[in-house]
Every structure is written in structure tokens, then in C-alpha cells.
Design a protein around this motif. Structure first.
Motif, PDB file in Angstrom:
ATOM      1  N   LYS A 328       0.808  -1.219   0.000  1.00  0.00           N
ATOM      2  CA  LYS A 328       0.000   0.000   0.000  1.00  0.00           C
ATOM      3  C   LYS A 328       0.842   1.270   0.000  1.00  0.00           C
ATOM      4  O   LYS A 328       0.305   2.372   0.049  1.00  0.00           O
ATOM      5  N   ASP A 329       2.161   1.113  -0.014  1.00  0.00           N
ATOM      6  CA  ASP A 329       3.052   2.258   0.115  1.00  0.00           C
ATOM      7  C   ASP A 329       3.790   2.486  -1.205  1.00  0.00           C
ATOM      8  O   ASP A 329       4.619   1.675  -1.619  1.00  0.00           O
ATOM      9  N   HIS A 330       3.504   3.609  -1.853  1.00  0.00           N
ATOM     10  CA  HIS A 330       4.084   3.892  -3.163  1.00  0.00           C
ATOM     11  C   HIS A 330       5.607   3.943  -3.102  1.00  0.00           C
ATOM     12  O   HIS A 330       6.306   3.446  -4.003  1.00  0.00           O
ATOM     13  N   PHE A 331       6.148   4.540  -2.052  1.00  0.00           N
ATOM     14  CA  PHE A 331       7.601   4.686  -1.948  1.00  0.00           C
ATOM     15  C   PHE A 331       8.282   3.321  -1.879  1.00  0.00           C
ATOM     16  O   PHE A 331       9.251   3.062  -2.603  1.00  0.00           O
ATOM     17  N   LEU A 332       7.762   2.443  -1.024  1.00  0.00           N
ATOM     18  CA  LEU A 332       8.369   1.121  -0.882  1.00  0.00           C
ATOM     19  C   LEU A 332       8.160   0.269  -2.131  1.00  0.00           C
ATOM     20  O   LEU A 332       9.079  -0.415  -2.599  1.00  0.00           O
ATOM     21  N   LYS A 333       6.956   0.332  -2.683  1.00  0.00           N
ATOM     22  CA  LYS A 333       6.605  -0.570  -3.778  1.00  0.00           C
ATOM     23  C   LYS A 333       7.148  -0.099  -5.126  1.00  0.00           C
ATOM     24  O   LYS A 333       7.684  -0.915  -5.903  1.00  0.00           O
ATOM     25  N   GLU A 334       7.018   1.171  -5.415  1.00  0.00           N
ATOM     26  CA  GLU A 334       7.337   1.667  -6.757  1.00  0.00           C
ATOM     27  C   GLU A 334       8.721   2.305  -6.852  1.00  0.00           C
ATOM     28  O   GLU A 334       9.364   2.212  -7.900  1.00  0.00           O
ATOM     29  N   GLU A 335       9.167   2.959  -5.795  1.00  0.00           N
ATOM     30  CA  GLU A 335      10.475   3.622  -5.862  1.00  0.00           C
ATOM     31  C   GLU A 335      11.590   2.715  -5.359  1.00  0.00           C
ATOM     32  O   GLU A 335      12.552   2.444  -6.072  1.00  0.00           O
ATOM     33  N   CYS A 336      11.460   2.241  -4.117  1.00  0.00           N
ATOM     34  CA  CYS A 336      12.478   1.320  -3.597  1.00  0.00           C
ATOM     35  C   CYS A 336      12.383  -0.048  -4.269  1.00  0.00           C
ATOM     36  O   CYS A 336      13.388  -0.717  -4.461  1.00  0.00           O
ATOM     37  N   ARG A 337      11.176  -0.449  -4.608  1.00  0.00           N
ATOM     38  CA  ARG A 337      10.918  -1.782  -5.152  1.00  0.00           C
ATOM     39  C   ARG A 337      11.544  -2.856  -4.265  1.00  0.00           C
ATOM     40  O   ARG A 337      12.214  -3.782  -4.717  1.00  0.00           O
TER      41      ARG A 337
END
Length: 606
Positions: A328-337
Motif C-alpha cells: 500500500k506504500d508507493h515509496f516502498l513498492k514503486e520507488e524502492c521496489r
């Protein structure tokens, strides 16, 4: 005579002296850091300080060391010698030093006696590693994740890091990760009245077993159960390690074996490689299959390597908790992956009698269980390569660091490579801590760096069941957690939670990486730690709305509590057989070098 060939090949005078001298250097470095010894300074010349450690009226150890940040020391192992009765001799016995330090440190004879055994086991493993036909670092950077683990030398801080009490020499040769011997796991059937099965949503027992065992294996196991006059549907099938079976399970579960509540099934077909933790296995036959974590009741680096029953049972729920945050966290999922290999399923078997004892020794409550963790290989994309953080501390037999070979291959400067490394590693860890009040224990085995073109690319974190901890603060992100969940996951006050990263990563890993880079002329300490400080501050500037939590979990305090690992075994805990696993000892404070780098950046920006 058994093992004559191995002993002739490995047990050589020169090799034995070398591994002893290196261990003596490590002992002196770490015992100085933990303030168990306080040698006198004889002279100083530049960075080199000559020390004398008095161990008796007539005996001193002399050596050169350099001070490092975080109150650390780098003892130069080639400089150590003994002065005794006005004579001088080589310091080439780590066991002699241990005995000499008994009264200095204040060890009981029981502790010192057991430590001799652990130290000798460590030295034997080090001698094997020294004689191993190891590849050069330039070759090892292309080595597969599972086999790379077999070159690692063990915990960088704990001096008895390959003690493995419970292993015979035959077990060492068969099962130690540095031997790189593929094994087949044995399987047993456990009656459902005795065992519990847990899994993440959407995965049931039948689906798991169908993915782990071939149809032929399942038919073969069913036949075995029926031959015992039992019905397969009343049993769970679970893997066990051969060592655990013959040394622990038969002796502790004879009644269950006698009445057919546990039925031996034989070996599975797949082959596995043990990883550094010894009890985690990567499937080599099919790398997409789960990694399997099994209890092995050997004592190694402070604890018995079992599977705590309450944490085993809750493992899939912890996986859903951790993955749910990232999803549910854009930073963790999409940026940090960020990659989170989930502990998708577990089985636990409580012992019917030990569980009834008040304050039973914890080792007897962790004897039989299994955790199935997602394979790291299933997450890797084209061109990606996974390595544990521990690999970055490796030096080959020609003294070239593995990390130097990576930097050479990447085409980056050391500073550029480390800047990228800190960004990749720190951002997911900090975000979980600050945003969710949740922390991992990101030590060298649990933390996986995913490389691309030899550059740090993204982070994978594993081992949720043992090492996820949550804040005791009333954060909205932690609301709704069940009492069962909170009872199993450790809740910590702010500094305690911060310590999992400060000590688990900075002290337990990064100070060794910094020292390695400095000693090989790759990077000065001040540059290294300033880059780490920059990574933390850059994250904080990205999320100013979390400012109050930055103060709560403060990595820039001038001092933090010093946690000690060697002191725990040698002074505080010893070899007690308590009802709880030992934890790191607290002793004094450690000077936090990051405080100065935060101040410098703040002053520089004004």
C-alpha cells in the motif's frame, strides 16, 4: 582411521598458526571495544598505537592497533607477540589467550571451558576455509547466491563464530555451509493432533506439499503411512534435517514414534545447499521452490538454532503484515521496489511434556518445525544478482576484497558505489521504521543486496519471524494488531527499536566494511560515515512530515547504549540453560560518529 585424509590436508602447522593469529587479533579488537580488556598504551606513531595487555605478573601481550570511529579498534594481527619473564615469543594460540584472560575478564571456569571448545571449532572451520581452493574475488562476483554463501567466514563481531556445539567432525564435514555439500532433506509424517500448519491467505497445505514434493514422492510417503496402519489424510508431511533426526528427534519423541504419531518417511529427492545460518536451505534442484528453514539444536553464536514455536506459528501472519505495508506504500513498492521473501507457510510441533514444565529450557521448545520462505530467485529480474550483505566483508586468499571487485566491475568510483549502496539499503529500512514503527534486524545474513551491472540496485530483507520488532508507541499504523500478534513480536521503546539498525547494521556490519575499505586504501572512515549520514538526512528531507519520528528514533544522538555480543557469553549469560534466548548485553555507551556528520552538514547549510 576416520577423516585421516581431511586432517592431513587441513591440519598444518603454518595454517594453524595463521588462523590462530588472525583470531587473536579479532579477540583483542572486540574485547577492547566491549571494554572487557583495557591495555596500556606504550607509544604512538601516527595512527599506530602500541599496546601492552598484562595478563599476569610476568606475562604481557604486545601489539599495534589503530583507533576507529564508534570506539572501535583495528588490531594488526601480524604485530602481536608475548613478553613473559623478560623473554619474547610468538602469540600463536587463541586458546592460550582465552585462558590467560579468564581472570582478567572474570569468566567462570565453566564458561571458559565451554569457550575453549567453541574456539577450537571456530579455528578448525577457519583452517578449512584457509585450505579451501577458494576463487578470487574477481571470479566470486559472478558466483550464484546460494554457492557464494559457502565462502563466507562467519559473524564479523563474535569471536567464537563457528562454535557449533553439538556437531561432531563428521557433521562438520557433511553439513557446514563452507563445505558446500548438497544434502537431501528427510521427511516425517506428524499426526494432525500433534502438529499445526499455518499459511498466508490463498495457500493451503495440499497446495504447498504439491509444490514441494513430486507426485511420486507423495505416493511413496502415503504408502509408508499406510504400512503403519494409518491414514495419510490424518498426517502432515514435513521435512527434517538428518542431524536433528538422529541427535534430537529420536531421543525426545520416542513415544510419538512408538505409537505412530510420528512416522519416518525417508529422504526427499530434491537437493539443497545450507546457507550461513546452517539451518536455512536453498533448493538447488529447483531454485524457484521455497527456501526451507529447519531447527537444528546446536549451540552457535549465542543461541540454540531451533525454531521458537510461538514465532513459527505466527510467521505467515507476520509476512502478511510486512508485505501489506509495502503493497500500500508507493515509496516502498514503486520507488524502492523492496523485495520481501515471505515466510509463506509453517509447521510447528510442540513437545507434549516439555511444554508442561514451568520455565523449561528454551532449546526443548524449539525442536520440531518448518518454515517455507519464498525463494529470492523468484523475485530477480533480468540482469539482477542477489548477494547477502555479509559477502561485502569477504577478502580472497590474495587479500582482494569482494567489494573492490564489484566496484571495479561497476565502473563507478568507490564513493559513487557506496553512495548508491547507502541509498538502496537505508531508504526501505528507514521508511519501515519512521512511517510504520516497524524494524527488521538488518545484519549480514538477513539483508540481501540486489545488484545490477555490479551496482547496488535494490534491497531484499528476509527472516521476518525471528527479527521483526515493533514500536511501543501509539502509532496509528500499528493500531488493530491483535494481542496474540503483539505478544509474539517484540515491542520496543524508541532507542531499543533504533538499536536494531544502529547496532544490527552500523556496528555489526558497517564498521567492518568501513575498516576493510580503509585498510585497502579504497575510502577513508570519515568519508564512509559521512555518506551514511547523508543517506539518512536525504531520506528525512524527503519526508519532512515524519519529523517527530526522526527525533524519536534518533540516529544522531552523541551516544547510544553499547550492546555487546562477546560479553554476553563470556561474562553475563555464560552457558545457562534458561527459558529465554539470551540477548545482547548492555554495557556503557558508544560514541556515535554520525552525530558529528549531522552537525557538519547542518552548519554547512547555514
Amino acid at each position: 582411521m576416520l577423516f585421516n585424509e581431511e586432517i592431513q590436508r587441513v591440519f598444518k602447522s603454518d595454517s594453524w598458526k595463521k588462523v590462530n593469529k588472525k583470531l587473536i587479533g579479532k579477540m583483542l579488537s572486540e574485547y577492547m571495544y566491549e571494554k572487557m580488556i583495557q591495555p596500556n598504551i606504550l607509544s604512538e606513531e601516527g595512527e599506530n598505537i602500541e599496546y601492552s595487555l598484562q595478563v599476569s605478573e610476568s606475562k604481557h601481550y604486545h601489539y599495534i592497533a589503530q583507533k576507529r570511529l564508534f570506539d572501535s579498534f583495528d588490531v594488526k594481527w601480524t604485530t602481536i607477540y608475548i613478553v613473559e619473564n623478560d623473554g619474547r615469543k610468538e602469540a600463536d594460540s587463541a586458546i592460550e589467550l582465552l585462558v590467560d584472560l579468564q581472570d582478567v575478564i572474570g569468566m567462570s571456569s565453566e564458561t571458559a571451558g565451554h569457550l575453549i571448545k567453541e574456539m577450537n571449532s571456530t579455528l578448525i572451520a577457519d583452517a578449512h576455509l584457509l585450505e579451501k581452493e577458494a576463487k578470487r574475488s574477481d571470479e566470486l562476483i559472478h558466483e550464484d547466491y546460494a554457492s557464494l554463501e559457502g565462502y563466507m567466514t562467519g559473524h564479523p563481531w563474535i569471536t567464537y563464530n563457528k562454535g557449533r556445539i553439538g556437531f561432531g567432525y563428521d557433521d562438520y564435514l557433511a553439513f557446514a555451509p563452507e563445505q558446500q555439500k548438497e544434502i537431501q532433506l528427510s521427511w516425517i509424517a506428524v499426526h494432525k493432533d500433534l502438529a499445526s500448519f499455518q499459511s498466508v491467505e490463498g495457500l493451503d497445505y495440499e497446495a504447498l506439499i504439491a509444490s514441494e514434493l513430486s507426485e511420486e514422492e507423495r505416493i511413496r510417503f502415503d504408502v509408508k503411512v499406510k504400512q503403519h496402519g494409518s491414514e495419510p489424510s490424518q498426517y502432515y508431511y514435513m521435512p527434517v534435517h538428518e542431524w536433528q533426526w538422529k541427535n534430537t528427534l529420536v531421543q525426545n519423541f520416542p513415544e510419538e514414534l512408538a505409537i505412530g504419531r510420528i512416522i519416518p518417511l525417508g529422504k526427499g529427492e530434491d537437493r539443497y545447499l545450507p546457507q550461513q545460518s546452517i539451518r536455512t536451505f536453498v533448493n538447488i534442484t529447483n531454485k524457484d521452490k521455497h527456501h526451507v528453514k529447519l531447527p537444528m539444536s546446536i549451540l552457535n553464536t549465542l543461541v540454540y538454532r531451533g525454531l521458537p514455536s510461538e514465532r513459527t506459528v505466527i510467521a505467515p501472519k507476520v509476512t502478511e503484515f510486512i508485505k501489506g505495508m509495502a503493497e500500500k506504500d508507493h515509496f516502498l513498492k514503486e520507488e524502492c521496489r523492496v523485495i520481501l521473501p515471505g515466510e509463506n507457510a509453517s509447521m510447528n510441533v510442540n513437545h507434549p511434556y516439555y511444554t508442561q514444565l514451568k520455565e523449561a529450557p528454551y532449546q526443548y521448545l524449539e525442536m520440531l518445525g518448518t518454515i517455507w520462505r519464498e525463494s529470492i530467485y523468484t523475485y530477480l529480474e533480468e540482469g539482477e544478482q542477489a548477494i547477502t550483505l555479509a559477502a561485502l566483508l569477504y577478502e580472497d586468499h590474495h587479500h582482494k576484497p569482494y567489494v573492490e571487485s564489484l566496484i571495479d566491475q561497476s565502473g563507478l568510483s568507490t564513493e559513487e558505489w557506496m553512495e548508491q549502496f547507502f541509498k538502496v539499503v537505508m531508504e526501505p529500512l528507514l521508511h519501515y521504521l519512521y512511517q510504520y514503527g516497524t524494524v527488521f534486524s538488518p545484519h549480514g545474513q538477513n539483508t540481501i543486496v540486489v545488484l545490477k551491472d555490479a551496482k547496488p540496485h535494490r534491497l531484499a530483507i528476509k527472516d521476518f519471524v525471528d527479527d521483526v520488532n515493533i514500536s511501543d508507541q501509539d502509532f496509528p499504523e500499528l493500531q488493530g494488531l491483535s494481542s496474540e500478534f503483539k505478544a509474539v513480536l517484540r515491542t520496543e521503546a524508541p532507542e531499543g527499536l533504533t538499536q536494531f539498525i544502529f547496532t544490527g547494521l552500523f556496528i555489526c556490519h558497517l564498521r567492518y566494511l568501513s575498516n576493510l575499505l580503509k585498510n585497502n586504501g579504497l575510502m577513508e572512515e570519515e568519508t564512509f560515515w559521512s555518506l551514511l549520514a547523508d543517506a539518512i538526512l536525504n531520506y528525512q528531507s524527503r519526508f519532512p512530515q515524519l519529523e517527530e519520528r526522526f527525533k524519536l528514533f534518533d540516529f544522531f544522538k552523541p551516544e547510544l547504549t553499547k550492546l555487546c555480543l562477546n560479553r554476553n557469553r563470556m561474562v553475563d549469560y555464560g552457558y545457562s540453560d534458561d527459558d529465554d534466548r539470551p540477548h545482547a548485553s548492555e554495557f556503557g555507551k558508544v560514541t556515535n560518529a554520525l552525530a558529528a556528520f549531522q552537525l557538519n552538514r547542518t552548519v554547512g547549510s547555514n
